[in-house]
Design a protein around this motif. Structure first.
Motif, short mmCIF file in Angstrom:
data_model
loop_
_atom_site.label_atom_id
_atom_site.label_comp_id
_atom_site.label_asym_id
_atom_site.label_seq_id
_atom_site.Cartn_x
_atom_site.Cartn_y
_atom_site.Cartn_z
N ASP A 244 0.91 -1.35 0.19
CA ASP A 244 0.22 0.09 -0.07
C ASP A 244 0.92 1.13 -0.05
N LEU A 245 2.19 1.21 0.60
CA LEU A 245 3.02 2.31 0.61
C LEU A 245 3.66 2.78 -0.73
N GLY A 246 3.89 1.42 -1.68
CA GLY A 246 4.03 1.79 -3.00
C GLY A 246 5.43 0.88 -3.50
N THR A 247 5.81 -0.38 -2.65
CA THR A 247 6.68 -1.14 -2.74
C THR A 247 6.29 -1.94 -4.21
N LYS A 248 7.41 -1.88 -5.08
CA LYS A 248 7.25 -2.67 -6.26
C LYS A 248 8.16 -4.02 -6.60
N LYS A 249 8.91 -4.41 -5.58
CA LYS A 249 9.62 -5.66 -5.65
C LYS A 249 10.11 -5.88 -4.32
N PHE A 250 9.94 -7.31 -3.88
CA PHE A 250 10.31 -8.00 -2.72
C PHE A 250 11.30 -9.13 -2.79
N VAL A 251 12.44 -8.90 -2.16
CA VAL A 251 13.58 -9.90 -2.12
C VAL A 251 13.26 -10.59 -0.74
N LEU A 252 12.97 -11.90 -0.72
CA LEU A 252 13.01 -12.60 0.47
C LEU A 252 13.93 -13.82 0.30
#
Length: 272
Positions: free
Chosen positions: A190-198
């Protein structure tokens, strides 16, 4: 140290995993540390193991963090190359996003370990000289003083206790310690993150469950995930799985409660 890393890099992955299993079995025979039980909730895991203090407040946890930080610094000084697959992938993602002027949030980033790995690569570039923080570390309160003192003169580094708007979010060996991880990820989206690396996520073939990890006098509730739960959640939020890789250095799945139906931890990249 360099020879050890070189051997690890060229050793066939099956042999490397077997050697890690043997090493971890010996370690478990010599200590009470490890993963204990299966529980329905984080509170159940804590109540059943109430002889242990909060692991994030334990002396052993903080000693391990400082030791790892020192090792990274020594590797940088000796020009030891990064051969760990997690560090390599994370470093490439960080450099890519920093070069594009993007903001990065490293959740559970300890004392900036991933930042330290790439600092020497970026500190001569123009975008690094920005007076505005671009790399934010989100950590628990117990580490904030150490992080603040460590990066006192680093204008490029920001420190936060709460989620912030960032283009890239990194979570290495972190997701499984967050009880309401779905709410956190949704807030970041919702804050605008476009990519996650886990990365270094304990994964097994059965249903997702909760266990309790013991490190000396401290302990933490944590998840063992069925990866479908993670992938489905991101898919429901319009993120696709861009990349997945095995993390053989993650010992959590070898002799924990999921030992009979596990291979290793995994890393995932999810992108909008």
């Amino acid at each position: 140290m360099f020879i050890k890393k070189l051997i690890k890099n060229v050793m066939p992955i099956g042999l490397y995993i077997l050697s890690n299993k043997i090493k971890y079995l010996i370690y478990q025979l010599r200590t009470s540390n490890g993963y204990k039980g299966k529980y329905n909730s984080f509170s159940d895991a804590i109540n059943f193991n109430n002889k242990y203090i909060d692991g994030f407040k334990s002396e052993e946890y903080n000693k391990n963090i400082l030791k790892k930080t020192k090792n990274i610094e020594n590797n940088i000084k000796s020009l030891t190359p990064v051969v760990n697959i997690n560090d390599f992938i994370l470093s490439m993602e960080i450099i890519l996003h920093i070069s594009q002027g993007n903001k990065i949030l490293d959740i559970g980033g300890s004392i900036g370990h991933h930042y330290l790995n790439i600092k020497s690569t970026i500190n001569d570039l123009d975008f690094y000289k920005s007076s505005e923080p671009k790399y934010f570390i989100m950590e628990n309160k117990n580490l904030l003083n150490s992080i603040n003192s460590y990066f006192f003169n680093e204008k490029f580094i920001g420190i936060t206790e709460h989620p912030i708007k960032a283009d890239l979010v990194i979570m290495s060996s972190t997701l499984h310690y967050i009880e309401d991880w779905k709410s956190l990820i949704k807030t970041l989206i919702d804050l605008g993150t476009k990519k996650f690396v886990l990365s270094r996520v304990p994964v097994h073939s059965g249903n997702t469950f909760i266990s309790f990890q013991v490190i000396e006098e401290g302990g933490f509730p944590c998840y063992f995930f069925n990866e479908k739960d993670i992938i489905d959640f991101f898919s429901e939020n319009q993120f696709y799985l861009k990349k997945k890789w095995a993390c053989p250095e993650n010992h959590a799945v070898y002799f924990g409660p999921a030992k009979n139906d596990s291979k290793y931890g995994y890393g995932f990249i999810f992108q909008k």
